[in-house]
Design an enzyme around this catalytic site. Structure first.
Site, PDB file in Angstrom:
ATOM      1  N   GLU A 238       0.831  -1.215   0.000  1.00 29.07           N
ATOM      2  CA  GLU A 238       0.000   0.000   0.000  1.00 29.07           C
ATOM      3  C   GLU A 238       0.865   1.265   0.000  1.00 29.07           C
ATOM      4  O   GLU A 238       0.808   2.077   0.930  1.00 29.07           O
ATOM      5  CB  GLU A 238      -0.960  -0.005   1.193  1.00 29.07           C
ATOM      6  CG  GLU A 238      -2.021  -1.081   1.094  1.00 29.07           C
ATOM      7  CD  GLU A 238      -3.072  -0.992   2.201  1.00 29.07           C
ATOM      8  OE1 GLU A 238      -2.816  -0.355   3.231  1.00 29.07           O
ATOM      9  OE2 GLU A 238      -4.157  -1.565   2.016  1.00 29.07           O
TER      10      GLU A 238
ATOM     11  N   GLU B 188      -6.204  -8.081  -0.664  1.00 30.11           N
ATOM     12  CA  GLU B 188      -6.717  -8.171   0.702  1.00 30.11           C
ATOM     13  C   GLU B 188      -8.225  -7.950   0.640  1.00 30.11           C
ATOM     14  O   GLU B 188      -8.680  -6.836   0.387  1.00 30.11           O
ATOM     15  CB  GLU B 188      -6.074  -7.102   1.600  1.00 30.11           C
ATOM     16  CG  GLU B 188      -4.566  -7.219   1.685  1.00 30.11           C
ATOM     17  CD  GLU B 188      -3.926  -6.148   2.560  1.00 30.11           C
ATOM     18  OE1 GLU B 188      -4.652  -5.441   3.293  1.00 30.11           O
ATOM     19  OE2 GLU B 188      -2.691  -6.001   2.491  1.00 30.11           O
TER      20      GLU B 188
HETATM   21  C1  GLA Z   1      -3.996  -2.684   5.040  1.00 28.16           C
HETATM   22  C2  GLA Z   1      -2.658  -3.362   4.936  1.00 28.16           C
HETATM   23  C3  GLA Z   1      -2.551  -4.618   5.737  1.00 28.16           C
HETATM   24  C4  GLA Z   1      -3.270  -4.499   7.032  1.00 28.16           C
HETATM   25  C5  GLA Z   1      -4.712  -4.117   6.790  1.00 28.16           C
HETATM   26  C6  GLA Z   1      -5.513  -4.033   8.065  1.00 28.16           C
HETATM   27  O1  GLA Z   1      -4.857  -2.903   4.014  1.00 28.16           O
HETATM   28  O2  GLA Z   1      -2.233  -3.591   3.626  1.00 28.16           O
HETATM   29  O3  GLA Z   1      -1.188  -4.878   5.965  1.00 28.16           O
HETATM   30  O4  GLA Z   1      -2.644  -3.539   7.782  1.00 28.16           O
HETATM   31  O5  GLA Z   1      -4.730  -2.860   6.196  1.00 28.16           O
HETATM   32  O6  GLA Z   1      -5.147  -2.963   8.868  1.00 28.16           O
END
Ligand code: GLA
Ligand code: ZN
Length: 661
Positions: A144, A305
């Site tokens: 991210e 995710e």
């Molecule tokens: C983000 C991150 C993950 C995790 C999630 C939940 O999307 O990419 O590593 O931290 O949030 O907090």
């Protein structure tokens, strides 16, 4: 590369004895792939140059024995403590000059040369270690990018890189002075060395400088990713893909640019949001972010995710209701996801994310979420095989531009006006009608769309003006809005013509004056009905266009609020305000009818319909976002695509149909 379902897995958080159980449970559930290691630098290099990849290799092999492949993340969003101890200067500095420290993640400056060398050493070794591993199918760079960088970094290294970026862009300091309008408040520079990053100032800042800073930060993130891509590409075979996990409408980096050298985009989809949006984010927002990510590379994508339980760090969101996790997964698929990876396999017992829940609970015992997603995966696997690479094919495009977003962030006009907010108003109008929408950049191909919506085209240049004019001339239906053609690309107000500048001919009007509607709204009359508009009102003089709706309050009552102009073979609409929901509905009724765009299916509120289409076949997805059973009129030529599909749609249920086209 046929992969459909996965889990984000952190074997290093659990005892070695547990791994076998996890792998067996994953296999039973239908998991095909895991993503691992994107935050595990310290476990892989606990001291400089001392590499420990054994545990990761072992996990990869063990999972492979259960038919599960691996995607590896480069762990560069979490440099270990020993790096920070040795080189504390790599920790980012915010606009107040305060350094942000070790103890969370993203504690790295993305321009710092010393940090780059740490990355070069580590990523080279990691790539060399796994390039020949047949079970490693691809890479995710960092995690991210742009996240936790509210303010990005204002350290001396970033400031220097900003100066280099400006030298490259402007060539001479005189050119920069002109572009930034530094005659104002004695801001002229005699050398690039005098230019600073826009740190905290005693009063308002120079909007042109701020826009360049935002563009620079975006470019820096793209370059930071490219640095790692180059290392991996030079070592690993092309059969190992490279992707990155985007965050929908997050604004720190242009995903059009970030996506360019990726094999495909990935996205992190959390309907529950960070936790505060109770009970979850609006349905249309979820859909829009998926469409947006598809638009960044104009092709299908992965979810890296996908929410699999309650979200939350310190506080928590609502528990996903039975069926909701599957329905949200299906929503991602409906909008073009070809693989869904769930975050996370098992909720951690340690660290910041102890309450960001996963498929398995703390106890590790398969429960409600495991069972639900297991049956979901088994049910939709054959469909997933059939629709790989098959994309939605909307007739409507919404033009999305980071430049416009940045410029509106710098000067929102009305504190309640946001670029994303206005984009979402239009998107929601189509979403409610089950009319699919693509997002495209202003560099994209307009001619693919019957109807093009271009909100807040605030910064304008002759090339884009011509592109819009050509689109309409050739028969396109274009909608432009308030605050079009106000500024040049340097964020400087244009003064040679009335607004909207050269596009006046296309829309057939001039904006002679305007009104910023603070804490009040505007009445708009369309035919015999009265509607509400918000935030802003242009005072329009027609120069060939016809008025479709007029202002019905304020001193300019009677002046046009929504107009249409025929230009060449097409129609150009202009909206001088931000339409309220009902005005938007009325407007889109007009637009879709004239452009010949129709809904996939009419449904009750809260039932979403989306489609993916190839040559002769259209796959139609029907999703019930509500807690009520919904009755639908399914056309007789739609064939049921999943086993056991009932006539009515139970709470949070979905259906998939196929029809010939
Ligand atoms: C983000 C991150 C993950 C995790 C999630 C939940 O999307 O990419 O590593 O931290 O949030 O907090
Ligand atoms: Zn920095």
């Amino acid at each position: 590369m046929a992969v459909y379902f996965g889990a984000d897995y952190y074997p290093e958080h659990w005892p070695r004895e547990r791994w076998e159980t996890d792998a067996a449970l994953m296999e039973e559930m239908g998991i095909d792939v895991v993503r691992m290691a994107e935050f595990s630098w310290e476990k892989m290099e606990p001291r400089e140059g001392e590499f420990h990849f054994e545990w990761l290799k072992e996990a990869i092999t063990l999972l492979a024995a259960h038919g599960i492949k691996t995607v590896l993340g480069t762990p560069t969003a979490a440099p270990p403590a020993w790096i920070i101890e040795k080189n504390p200067e790599i920790q980012p500095i915010d606009s107040n000059g305060i350094q942000h420290h070790f103890g969370g993640r993203h504690h790295d400056c993305q321009s710092n040369a010393v940090y780059r060398e740490h990355i070069r050493r580590f990523v080279t070794k990691m790539a060399e270690t796994f390039r020949d591993n047949p079970n490693v199918i691809g890479w995710q760079i960092d995690n991210e990018l742009g996240n936790s960088h509210g303010d990005l970094c204002f350290c001396p290294s970033c400031e220097n890189r900003f100066r280099d970026w400006l030298r490259e862009k402007y060539g001479t300091i005189d050119a920069l002075n002109k572009a930034w309008g530094t005659a104002f408040w004695s801001q002229g520079y005699s050398s690039f060395e005098q230019v600073q990053a826009p740190k905290i100032t005693a009063s308002g800042k120079n909007p042109s400088q701020m826009l360049d800073w935002k563009r620079f930060c975006s470019d820096l993130i793209v370059e930071f990713q490219q640095f790692q891509i180059d290392i991996i590409r030079s070592i690993c075979p092309p059969s190992q893909f490279i992707t990155h996990n985007f965050m929908g409408f997050a604004d720190k980096v242009s995903y059009f640019d970030l996506g360019k050298s990726l094999d495909f985009a990935s996205h992190d989809q959390y309907p529950g949001g960070y936790f505060a949006q109770a009970p979850h984010q609006p349905n249309e927002r979820l859909a829009a972010e998926l469409d947006f990510v598809r638009g960044t590379k104009e092709k299908n994508f992965w979810i890296m995710e996908q929410q699999s339980g309650i979200t939350g760090w310190e506080c928590m969101g609502r528990a996903p209701k039975p069926g909701q996790l599957s329905m949200w997964s299906m929503q991602s698929i409906a909008h073009g996801a070809d693989t869904i990876v769930y975050f996370r396999w098992r909720v951690c017992t340690v660290g910041t994310e102890q309450y960001w829940h996963g498929i398995l609970p703390h106890s590790g015992k398969p429960g409600r979420r495991y069972q639900e997603l297991k049956s979901f995966i088994h049910k939709v696997r054959p469909l997933m095989a059939e629709i790989q690479g098959v994309s939605p094919k909307p007739d409507v495009g919404i033009v999305f531009s980071y430049d416009q977003e940045y410029a509106m962030q710098i000067q929102p006009h009305n504190p309640e006006l946001t670029y994303i907010g206005q984009v979402m108003r239009y998107y929601k109008g189509f979403y409610k009608k089950n009319i699919p929408v693509d997002f495209l950049s202003d560099q994209g191909d307009f001619s693919r769309y019957k109807l093009l919506i271009a909100p807040l085209q605030y910064l304008m240049d002759p090339v884009l003006e011509k592109k819009y004019a050509d689109y309409v001339r050739a028969g396109g239906h274009l909608l432009l809005t308030m605050r079009t053609g106000v500024k040049d690309r340097n964020n400087i107000c244009m003064s040679d013509r009335e607004l909207p500048g050269a596009l006046s001919e296309v829309v057939g009007l001039e904006v002679s004056d305007y009104d910023c509607l603070w804490e009040t709204s505007l009445k708009v009359k369309w035919g015999s009905k009265e509607y509400r508009a918000e935030k802003w009102s242009d005072i329009i003089e027609l120069k060939g266009a016809s008025s479709l709706a007029e202002c019905a309050s304020e001193f300019y009552a009677g002046s046009p609020a929504v107009t249409v102009n025929s230009y060449g073979d097409g129609l150009a609409y202009y909206v001088g305000n931000e339409p309220g929901e009902e005005l938007m509905d009325r407007l889109l009724e007009e637009l879709t009818e004239k452009a010949g765009v129709s809904p996939i299916l009419e449904t009750p509120e809260g039932v979403e319909v989306m489609s993916r289409r190839k040559e002769n076949t259209e796959y139609i997805f029907v999703l019930n976002h509500t807690e009520d059973t919904q009755k639908l009129e399914i056309p007789s030529d739609w064939e049921s695509c999943l086993e056991g599909q009932e006539k009515e749609l139970k709470p949070f249920a979905f259906q998939v149909y196929v029809k010939s086209v």
